[in-house]
Motif scaffolding. Structure first.
Motif, PDB file in Angstrom:
ATOM      1  N   MET A   1      -7.929   4.680   4.705  1.00  0.00           N
ATOM      2  CA  MET A   1      -7.171   4.009   3.656  1.00  0.00           C
ATOM      3  C   MET A   1      -6.992   4.946   2.465  1.00  0.00           C
ATOM      4  O   MET A   1      -7.963   5.530   1.975  1.00  0.00           O
ATOM      5  CB  MET A   1      -7.901   2.739   3.219  1.00  0.00           C
ATOM      6  CG  MET A   1      -7.323   2.058   1.996  1.00  0.00           C
ATOM      7  SD  MET A   1      -5.692   1.310   2.276  1.00  0.00           S
ATOM      8  CE  MET A   1      -6.121  -0.040   3.384  1.00  0.00           C
ATOM      9  N   LYS A   2      -5.757   5.103   2.016  1.00  0.00           N
ATOM     10  CA  LYS A   2      -5.461   5.936   0.863  1.00  0.00           C
ATOM     11  C   LYS A   2      -4.687   5.120  -0.159  1.00  0.00           C
ATOM     12  O   LYS A   2      -3.742   4.399   0.173  1.00  0.00           O
ATOM     13  CB  LYS A   2      -4.633   7.153   1.271  1.00  0.00           C
ATOM     14  CG  LYS A   2      -4.198   8.021   0.082  1.00  0.00           C
ATOM     15  CD  LYS A   2      -3.303   9.155   0.535  1.00  0.00           C
ATOM     16  CE  LYS A   2      -2.863  10.012  -0.642  1.00  0.00           C
ATOM     17  NZ  LYS A   2      -2.030   9.264  -1.610  1.00  0.00           N
ATOM     18  N   ILE A   3      -5.110   5.211  -1.415  1.00  0.00           N
ATOM     19  CA  ILE A   3      -4.382   4.582  -2.508  1.00  0.00           C
ATOM     20  C   ILE A   3      -3.348   5.579  -3.010  1.00  0.00           C
ATOM     21  O   ILE A   3      -3.702   6.628  -3.555  1.00  0.00           O
ATOM     22  CB  ILE A   3      -5.332   4.164  -3.634  1.00  0.00           C
ATOM     23  CG1 ILE A   3      -6.408   3.206  -3.114  1.00  0.00           C
ATOM     24  CG2 ILE A   3      -4.552   3.514  -4.777  1.00  0.00           C
ATOM     25  CD1 ILE A   3      -7.459   2.857  -4.137  1.00  0.00           C
ATOM     26  N   ASN A   4      -2.087   5.289  -2.817  1.00  0.00           N
ATOM     27  CA  ASN A   4      -1.025   6.207  -3.203  1.00  0.00           C
ATOM     28  C   ASN A   4      -0.718   6.144  -4.698  1.00  0.00           C
ATOM     29  O   ASN A   4      -0.503   7.171  -5.342  1.00  0.00           O
ATOM     30  CB  ASN A   4       0.251   5.897  -2.412  1.00  0.00           C
ATOM     31  CG  ASN A   4       0.028   5.949  -0.916  1.00  0.00           C
ATOM     32  OD1 ASN A   4      -0.501   6.925  -0.398  1.00  0.00           O
ATOM     33  ND2 ASN A   4       0.418   4.908  -0.218  1.00  0.00           N
ATOM     34  N   ASP A  76      -2.727   3.253   5.510  1.00  0.00           N
ATOM     35  CA  ASP A  76      -3.794   3.622   6.446  1.00  0.00           C
ATOM     36  C   ASP A  76      -3.512   4.955   7.113  1.00  0.00           C
ATOM     37  O   ASP A  76      -4.412   5.757   7.346  1.00  0.00           O
ATOM     38  CB  ASP A  76      -3.961   2.540   7.519  1.00  0.00           C
ATOM     39  CG  ASP A  76      -4.641   1.296   6.973  1.00  0.00           C
ATOM     40  OD1 ASP A  76      -5.604   1.444   6.199  1.00  0.00           O
ATOM     41  OD2 ASP A  76      -4.204   0.187   7.306  1.00  0.00           O
ATOM     42  N   GLU A  77      -2.254   5.192   7.428  1.00  0.00           N
ATOM     43  CA  GLU A  77      -1.844   6.423   8.115  1.00  0.00           C
ATOM     44  C   GLU A  77      -0.666   7.043   7.362  1.00  0.00           C
ATOM     45  O   GLU A  77       0.181   6.331   6.818  1.00  0.00           O
ATOM     46  CB  GLU A  77      -1.447   6.145   9.563  1.00  0.00           C
ATOM     47  CG  GLU A  77      -2.550   5.534  10.416  1.00  0.00           C
ATOM     48  CD  GLU A  77      -3.701   6.485  10.631  1.00  0.00           C
ATOM     49  OE1 GLU A  77      -3.491   7.712  10.486  1.00  0.00           O
ATOM     50  OE2 GLU A  77      -4.807   6.017  10.956  1.00  0.00           O
ATOM     51  N   PRO A  78      -0.581   8.375   7.347  1.00  0.00           N
ATOM     52  CA  PRO A  78       0.498   9.045   6.609  1.00  0.00           C
ATOM     53  C   PRO A  78       1.894   8.645   7.067  1.00  0.00           C
ATOM     54  O   PRO A  78       2.831   8.611   6.272  1.00  0.00           O
ATOM     55  CB  PRO A  78       0.228  10.532   6.864  1.00  0.00           C
ATOM     56  CG  PRO A  78      -1.224  10.604   7.201  1.00  0.00           C
ATOM     57  CD  PRO A  78      -1.532   9.336   7.936  1.00  0.00           C
ATOM     58  N   ASP A  79       2.067   8.348   8.372  1.00  0.00           N
ATOM     59  CA  ASP A  79       3.400   8.060   8.893  1.00  0.00           C
ATOM     60  C   ASP A  79       3.728   6.568   8.868  1.00  0.00           C
ATOM     61  O   ASP A  79       4.791   6.151   9.324  1.00  0.00           O
ATOM     62  CB  ASP A  79       3.534   8.590  10.322  1.00  0.00           C
ATOM     63  CG  ASP A  79       2.454   8.044  11.247  1.00  0.00           C
ATOM     64  OD1 ASP A  79       1.453   7.502  10.730  1.00  0.00           O
ATOM     65  OD2 ASP A  79       2.605   8.161  12.472  1.00  0.00           O
ATOM     66  N   GLU A  80       2.825   5.739   8.339  1.00  0.00           N
ATOM     67  CA  GLU A  80       3.080   4.316   8.270  1.00  0.00           C
ATOM     68  C   GLU A  80       3.609   3.934   6.885  1.00  0.00           C
ATOM     69  O   GLU A  80       3.248   4.550   5.884  1.00  0.00           O
ATOM     70  CB  GLU A  80       1.792   3.527   8.552  1.00  0.00           C
ATOM     71  CG  GLU A  80       1.310   3.631   9.996  1.00  0.00           C
ATOM     72  CD  GLU A  80       0.090   2.769  10.239  1.00  0.00           C
ATOM     73  OE1 GLU A  80      -0.412   2.161   9.264  1.00  0.00           O
ATOM     74  OE2 GLU A  80      -0.366   2.704  11.386  1.00  0.00           O
ATOM     75  N   PRO A  81       4.455   2.910   6.815  1.00  0.00           N
ATOM     76  CA  PRO A  81       4.947   2.474   5.495  1.00  0.00           C
ATOM     77  C   PRO A  81       3.793   1.915   4.677  1.00  0.00           C
ATOM     78  O   PRO A  81       2.896   1.270   5.217  1.00  0.00           O
ATOM     79  CB  PRO A  81       5.983   1.400   5.847  1.00  0.00           C
ATOM     80  CG  PRO A  81       5.603   0.922   7.216  1.00  0.00           C
ATOM     81  CD  PRO A  81       5.040   2.120   7.920  1.00  0.00           C
TER      82      PRO A  81
END
Length: 230
Positions: A1-4, A76-81
């Protein structure tokens, strides 16, 4: 999980703040009293539904406003919206949450969606402070790791308040105000039954939490202390 990114509106000292986070480590620097800790606190509220710095929502809302907003884009993933998680913090009344602008939800419905660990100087209370600090820590942790715990805790808190109110009524009846004594006794029996049942559920959940965390915590302590080295 990354907070953008995160957006704050009328939260603490921020009228509006838009902040993007880097893919690696992020360090927030600034002068004293500029609001660095407020950013971390906002993330904590969004992740757990509560703050280590406040026992109610009122201090979180900027003076002169009725509510504050915390909005974060996470992935969750770099390629997911990305997913947008939003919390509306109200000076009075229940706080609410939304996911991707959808229908209004309880805050407990988003607890745990953002895995977050906050370590602050106040955490020393977990060792040296009163038991209430340790219970709060367990409640926050369980709400993030165990589905349904936040709902159990909210229902238990509601039942406990109702039971306490009836006990107060009975106390008044003992002093001669017995108009509602029979009604209060009947209600007390019902609320006490729910109080015991929900209390047992929470106790079992806390025991499960301790057992779940015991091994990884023991391994961590061993590594930090060098006990695992030969």
């Amino acid at each position: 999980m990354k907070i953008n990114s995160i957006i704050l509106e009328n939260f603490r000292n921020y009228k509006r703040l838009e902040l993007d986070f880097d893919d690696s480590r992020n360090i927030i620097v600034g002068e004293n009293a500029q609001g660095k800790t407020n950013i971390v606190e906002a993330l904590e509220v969004l992740a757990t539904g509560s703050s280590h710095r406040a026992t109610s929502s009122l201090p979180l809302v900027q003076r002169g406003h009725t509510q504050a907003t915390i909005r974060a884009n996470v992935s969750d993933e770099p390629d997911e919206p990305p997913t947008t998680i939003e919390a509306t913090i109200r000076a009075k009344g229940a706080n609410r949450a939304r996911i991707n602008g959808g229908p209004s939800r309880y805050m407990r419905d988003i607890a745990g969606m953002i895995p977050l660990v906050a370590f602050t100087p106040d955490d020393q209370r977990l060792v040296a402070g009163d038991p209430g600090a340790r219970r709060q820590f367990m409640n926050q942790t369980a709400s993030m790791l165990m589905r349904g715990y936040a709902d159990q805790l909210q229902r238990f808190t509601h039942v406990a308040k109702q039971r306490a109110a009836l006990l107060k009524q009975l106390g008044a009846a003992e002093r001669g105000f017995d108009t509602y004594r029979d009604t209060a006794l009947t209600g007390l029996e019902i609320w006490t039954g729910q109080y015991i049942e929900l209390g047992l559920q929470i106790t079992r959940a806390r025991i499960d939490l301790v057992e779940r965390l015991q091994r990884p915590f023991a391994d961590l302590v061993a590594r930090l202390s060098g006990a695992g080295e030969q």
